[in-house]
Write an enzyme that holds these catalytic residues in place. Structure first.
Site: not given
Length: 209
Positions: A46-47
């Site tokens: 995830e970002t």
């Protein structure tokens, strides 16, 4: 002007362990396509993208493939970055406005406590192909709005899983949690989380599943 993106290893105090998340504090909102491209470039599970608001921060999470509605480790990483870099005073609560509602984080000594919604599962029939994709016989199958939860007979079964990721990706869920009671001393349970349909074949550690 360039934007800074930080990588934070969540759920650990040891470099290069835990679950890494990228965190980007934006001066203003950016379009979905740009954020998805950045997440694909980061190539982490995830970002997180933060935008300052009057009462906290807007927070959105992207895998390399899709936006997700809830993510634990990237929220933890975001809270850490806000305090560590002085964007929030140490005693102030971190408040995140997300697609899953308001999430909060508080410092408790050297720990960070997150308040997350409880997305409880209910018993559900195993969808066609689930057991075959995992290569196991479930002892229990449940589902909530995000994931399937599959319980198996033993810790060793969880550890030796080699699932068919293409088959799991075809399921209409974010991911599949596989768990059992722990045989190892000092632990209550073991689990693994597979989300190939969301662009994450296996998440090293998960905070929302």
């Amino acid at each position: 002007m360039g934007l800074r993106i930080s990588q934070v290893d969540a759920f650990t105090d040891t470099p290069f362990e835990g679950n890494p998340a990228a965190v980007c504090l934006l001066p203003s909102a950016r379009d979905d396509g740009w954020m998805q491209s950045v997440a694909r470039e980061m190539n982490l599970s995830e970002t997180a993208f933060l935008v300052h608001q009057a009462d906290g921060f807007g927070l959105r999470w992207f895998t390399p493939a899709v936006e997700v509605a809830l993510c634990g480790h990237a929220t933890l990483a975001s809270a850490h970055l806000l305090w560590e870099e002085g964007h929030l005073p140490p005693a102030r609560q971190a408040r995140f406005h997300t697609k899953s509602g308001l999430l909060t984080g508080d410092r408790a000594g050297e720990w960070i406590e997150l308040d997350f919604p409880a997305k409880r599962e209910e018993a559900a029939p195993a969808p066609p192909g689930l057991a075959e994709a995992l290569g196991v016989t479930p002892t229990y199958v449940g589902r909530n709005q995000f994931d399937y939860l599959v319980e198996v007979d033993a810790e060793a079964t969880v550890r030796r899983l080699t699932p068919n990721h293409a088959a799991l990706a075809a399921l209409p869920v974010r991911g599949v949690i596989v768990t059992s009671r722990a045989d190892s001393a000092g632990y209550d349970f073991v689990s693994r989380f597979f989300a190939p349909g969301s662009g994450v074949p296996e998440d090293p550690v998960t905070g929302s599943a």
